[in-house]
Design a protein around this motif. Structure first.
Motif, PDB file in Angstrom:
ATOM      1  N   GLU A  86      48.635 -65.699  95.651  1.00 19.79           N
ATOM      2  CA  GLU A  86      47.497 -64.854  95.275  1.00 19.79           C
ATOM      3  C   GLU A  86      47.258 -64.877  93.772  1.00 19.79           C
ATOM      4  N   ALA A  87      48.336 -64.775  93.011  1.00 17.22           N
ATOM      5  CA  ALA A  87      48.190 -64.785  91.555  1.00 17.22           C
ATOM      6  C   ALA A  87      47.587 -66.098  91.073  1.00 17.22           C
ATOM      7  N   LEU A  88      47.933 -67.199  91.746  1.00 14.49           N
ATOM      8  CA  LEU A  88      47.408 -68.496  91.351  1.00 14.49           C
ATOM      9  C   LEU A  88      45.960 -68.683  91.786  1.00 14.49           C
ATOM     10  N   THR A  89      45.637 -68.288  93.008  1.00 15.92           N
ATOM     11  CA  THR A  89      44.294 -68.546  93.524  1.00 15.92           C
ATOM     12  C   THR A  89      43.273 -67.515  93.046  1.00 15.92           C
ATOM     13  N   LYS A  90      43.642 -66.238  93.090  1.00 16.59           N
ATOM     14  CA  LYS A  90      42.700 -65.183  92.706  1.00 16.59           C
ATOM     15  C   LYS A  90      42.710 -64.909  91.206  1.00 16.59           C
ATOM     16  N   GLY A  91      43.875 -65.099  90.594  1.00 14.76           N
ATOM     17  CA  GLY A  91      43.976 -64.844  89.166  1.00 14.76           C
ATOM     18  C   GLY A  91      43.671 -66.075  88.344  1.00 14.76           C
ATOM     19  N   ALA A  92      44.632 -66.985  88.296  1.00 18.13           N
ATOM     20  CA  ALA A  92      44.445 -68.210  87.513  1.00 18.13           C
ATOM     21  C   ALA A  92      43.298 -69.044  88.061  1.00 18.13           C
ATOM     22  N   GLY A  93      43.078 -68.990  89.373  1.00 22.70           N
ATOM     23  CA  GLY A  93      42.018 -69.791  89.975  1.00 22.70           C
ATOM     24  C   GLY A  93      40.626 -69.336  89.606  1.00 22.70           C
ATOM     25  N   GLY A  94      40.520 -68.125  89.058  1.00 22.54           N
ATOM     26  CA  GLY A  94      39.215 -67.612  88.651  1.00 22.54           C
ATOM     27  C   GLY A  94      38.784 -68.034  87.269  1.00 22.54           C
ATOM     28  N   ARG A  95      39.647 -68.789  86.586  1.00 16.18           N
ATOM     29  CA  ARG A  95      39.290 -69.227  85.235  1.00 16.18           C
ATOM     30  C   ARG A  95      38.273 -70.355  85.288  1.00 16.18           C
ATOM     31  N   ASN A  96      37.429 -70.430  84.256  1.00 10.81           N
ATOM     32  CA  ASN A  96      36.549 -71.587  84.172  1.00 10.81           C
ATOM     33  C   ASN A  96      37.248 -72.715  83.423  1.00 10.81           C
ATOM     34  N   GLN A  97      36.573 -73.848  83.303  1.00  8.58           N
ATOM     35  CA  GLN A  97      37.233 -75.025  82.741  1.00  8.58           C
ATOM     36  C   GLN A  97      37.667 -74.814  81.300  1.00  8.58           C
ATOM     37  N   SER A  98      36.875 -74.105  80.525  1.00  5.05           N
ATOM     38  CA  SER A  98      37.251 -73.862  79.127  1.00  5.05           C
ATOM     39  C   SER A  98      38.466 -72.952  79.035  1.00  5.05           C
ATOM     40  N   ASP A  99      38.601 -72.016  79.970  1.00  8.35           N
ATOM     41  CA  ASP A  99      39.763 -71.122  79.968  1.00  8.35           C
ATOM     42  C   ASP A  99      41.049 -71.869  80.270  1.00  8.35           C
ATOM     43  N   GLU A 100      40.936 -72.998  80.966  1.00 13.25           N
ATOM     44  CA  GLU A 100      42.137 -73.750  81.323  1.00 13.25           C
ATOM     45  C   GLU A 100      42.844 -74.342  80.109  1.00 13.25           C
ATOM     46  N   ARG A 101      42.178 -74.320  78.970  1.00 12.10           N
ATOM     47  CA  ARG A 101      42.841 -74.780  77.750  1.00 12.10           C
ATOM     48  C   ARG A 101      43.756 -73.695  77.191  1.00 12.10           C
ATOM     49  N   LYS A 102      43.621 -72.481  77.719  1.00 11.20           N
ATOM     50  CA  LYS A 102      44.440 -71.365  77.272  1.00 11.20           C
ATOM     51  C   LYS A 102      45.554 -71.119  78.291  1.00 11.20           C
ATOM     52  N   ARG A 103      46.626 -70.537  77.845  1.00 13.15           N
ATOM     53  CA  ARG A 103      47.764 -70.292  78.733  1.00 13.15           C
ATOM     54  C   ARG A 103      47.506 -69.079  79.634  1.00 13.15           C
ATOM     55  N   TYR A 104      47.927 -69.212  80.887  1.00 11.93           N
ATOM     56  CA  TYR A 104      47.814 -68.113  81.847  1.00 11.93           C
ATOM     57  C   TYR A 104      49.229 -67.777  82.301  1.00 11.93           C
ATOM     58  N   VAL A 105      49.670 -66.566  81.978  1.00 15.79           N
ATOM     59  CA  VAL A 105      51.081 -66.193  82.157  1.00 15.79           C
ATOM     60  C   VAL A 105      51.218 -65.253  83.345  1.00 15.79           C
ATOM     61  N   ILE A 106      52.102 -65.635  84.278  1.00 18.85           N
ATOM     62  CA  ILE A 106      52.357 -64.834  85.476  1.00 18.85           C
ATOM     63  C   ILE A 106      53.801 -64.351  85.442  1.00 18.85           C
ATOM     64  N   LEU A 107      53.996 -63.045  85.458  1.00 18.30           N
ATOM     65  CA  LEU A 107      55.332 -62.465  85.556  1.00 18.30           C
ATOM     66  C   LEU A 107      55.684 -62.298  87.025  1.00 18.30           C
ATOM     67  N   ILE A 108      56.817 -62.853  87.445  1.00 17.94           N
ATOM     68  CA  ILE A 108      57.278 -62.734  88.833  1.00 17.94           C
ATOM     69  C   ILE A 108      58.441 -61.752  88.855  1.00 17.94           C
ATOM     70  N   LYS A 109      58.207 -60.592  89.448  1.00 23.08           N
ATOM     71  CA  LYS A 109      59.249 -59.572  89.521  1.00 23.08           C
ATOM     72  C   LYS A 109      60.347 -60.016  90.486  1.00 23.08           C
ATOM     73  N   ALA A 110      61.511 -59.386  90.362  1.00 19.86           N
ATOM     74  CA  ALA A 110      62.666 -59.759  91.169  1.00 19.86           C
ATOM     75  C   ALA A 110      62.348 -59.674  92.657  1.00 19.86           C
ATOM     76  N   GLY A 111      62.817 -60.670  93.400  1.00 23.55           N
ATOM     77  CA  GLY A 111      62.597 -60.693  94.840  1.00 23.55           C
ATOM     78  C   GLY A 111      62.823 -62.089  95.383  1.00 23.55           C
ATOM     79  N   ARG A 112      62.629 -62.243  96.661  1.00 22.71           N
ATOM     80  CA  ARG A 112      62.723 -63.547  97.317  1.00 22.71           C
ATOM     81  C   ARG A 112      61.341 -63.896  97.845  1.00 22.71           C
ATOM     82  N   TYR A 113      60.750 -64.940  97.278  1.00 22.54           N
ATOM     83  CA  TYR A 113      59.376 -65.303  97.599  1.00 22.54           C
ATOM     84  C   TYR A 113      59.391 -66.561  98.455  1.00 22.54           C
ATOM     85  N   GLU A 114      59.198 -66.386  99.756  1.00 23.00           N
ATOM     86  CA  GLU A 114      59.200 -67.517 100.679  1.00 23.00           C
ATOM     87  C   GLU A 114      57.791 -68.102 100.713  1.00 23.00           C
TER      88      GLU A 114
END
Length: 400
Positions: A86-114
């Motif tokens: 979700e973070a990749l598709t709805k968050g980072a995926g919402g950037r336009n092409q010019s935004d892709e030159r900027k860093r997009y940082v995702i914090l992953i809280k503790a857990g097991r992500y299958e």
């Protein structure tokens, strides 16, 4: 005299304020910044390549939907998601092409992500809390080809992973099963664990740097055609299928220009935790040629007793192809430990295997494999990520 003392006291007070501001992560704008795990403050200076570590986040992945960390003053709160996809598709995926030159940082809280996923956007940074796992179990034995078996596929350039674990739990019986596939140019994996069995890490293409990262596996568990440097990493060998042997690298360069290759500098090769006893009856080799000009360097590394004294092995263990033994480039320099080539007569007698020494004046030949020269790391790696800018130090003296 009193005026001079007063002036000196004022200067000392001003200096103290500046020191405190730096220690607290202050900046010249006056906007406060949070600290991440006690690391140095973020310096976002793209021209100088200095931006590490990321201390503000665009998205937070939290299975428990806990409160997201407070954003810096003046910034909007990061969006919280329950899955990385979700973070990749709805968050980072919402950037336009010019935004892709900027860093997009995702914090992953503790857990097991299958979850299994591909990162197609550029400049995506995954920051974990150190104890979280991104895990999958796809493999060739589940009707999935090797590329598609990857738990995480980093396709966009500028990928960074920090302080997390990526694993493929398919197990040795399921053959090729990739944990991380990276074809991301100028990518960095820092203080992570990449865990699997056969084909754990697919360093596919591009310039890549791995720093202080554990990579665990059995057969060809670091493979691909990238131009990659591994610095202070731990290569941890596990128990393969019964009757099989282990190979750490299967590098895929297939041309005389040697435009790709793997360099392991100041790394450690040993049995993974809980595997040492069973590995006593298993042969483990530094590498084998996936392609005819396979290109691998170990320098300044601690090679444990898990490494077979012959060092290198043909693609098919008992089928030596004479022409390939001349075209590969396998270099060892300043390694130490029981698996190092202290007695070079025990290494395979291949033209392409070179054990370099200072006595023969080989330092300059080894120096070209340092990170700054081999992948131009000083041009794109943040100054705050520590790696040896030059040669590894001489080996420690043998223990009495």
């Amino acid at each position: 005299m009193a005026a001079v003392q007063q002036h000196q006291q004022l200067l000392l007070a001003l200096l103290l304020v500046l020191v405190l501001l730096f220690a607290c992560g202050g900046d010249s704008t006056g906007a406060g910044t949070a600290r991440l795990s006690g690391s140095a403050r973020l310096i976002d200076d793209a021209a100088a390549g200095r931006w590490w570590p990321p201390i503000s986040f665009h998205a937070v992945v939290d299975q428990q939907q806990k409160t997201a960390p407070a954003p810096p003053p003046g910034a909007g709160p990061p969006t919280t998601y329950t899955t990385i996809v979700e973070a990749l598709t709805k968050g980072a995926g919402g950037r336009n092409q010019s935004d892709e030159r900027k860093r997009y940082v995702i914090l992953i809280k503790a857990g097991r992500y299958e979850e299994t996923f591909n990162i197609t956007g550029n400049n995506i940074i995954l920051v974990g809390e150190g104890i979280d796992h991104i895990t999958g179990n796809k493999s060739n034995m589940t009707s999935t080809d090797t590329v598609a078996s990857a738990t995480v596929g980093a396709v966009g350039d500028g990928f960074v992973a920090y302080n997390l674990t990526i694993q493929n739990t398919a197990g040795p019986a399921n053959r090729q099963a990739v944990a991380l596939r990276s074809k991301s140019n100028k990518s960095i994996v820092y203080k992570c664990r990449i865990e699997g069995y056969e084909d754990t890490l697919y360093a596919e293409n591009g310039q890549q740097l791995y720093v202080e990262t554990e990579i665990a596996g059995t057969v060809d568990f670091v493979f691909g055609n990238a131009r990659a440097v591994f610095h202070k990493c731990s290569l941890l060998v596990r128990v393969p299928l019964h009757g099989k042997h282990n190979v750490i690298t299967a590098q895929s360069c297939n041309n005389t220009s040697l435009d790709s290759g793997f360099v392991f500098q100041s790394c450690h090769v040993a049995a993974d935790e809980g595997h040492a006893e069973k590995l006593k009856s298993v042969d483990t080799f530094l590498g084998r040629p996936h392609k005819d000009f396979s290109h691998v360097v170990f320098m300044g590394c601690d090679l444990g007793d898990v490494v077979n004294s012959t060092g290198w092995v043909p693609w098919k263990k008992d089928e030596v192809i004479e022409s390939v033994t001349r075209t590969v480039t396998y270099i060892e320099f300043r390694n130490y430990g029981p698996g190092a080539a202290s007695d070079t007569r025990r290494r395979v007698n291949w033209t392409g295997v070179q054990v370099l020494t200072e006595a023969r004046g080989d330092v300059a030949k080894a120096e070209k494999y340092t990170a700054d020269l081999f992948i131009g790391a000083n041009q794109w790696v943040p100054a705050e990520i520590p790696y040896e800018r030059g040669m590894p130090p001489p080996p420690p003296p043998p223990a009495n």
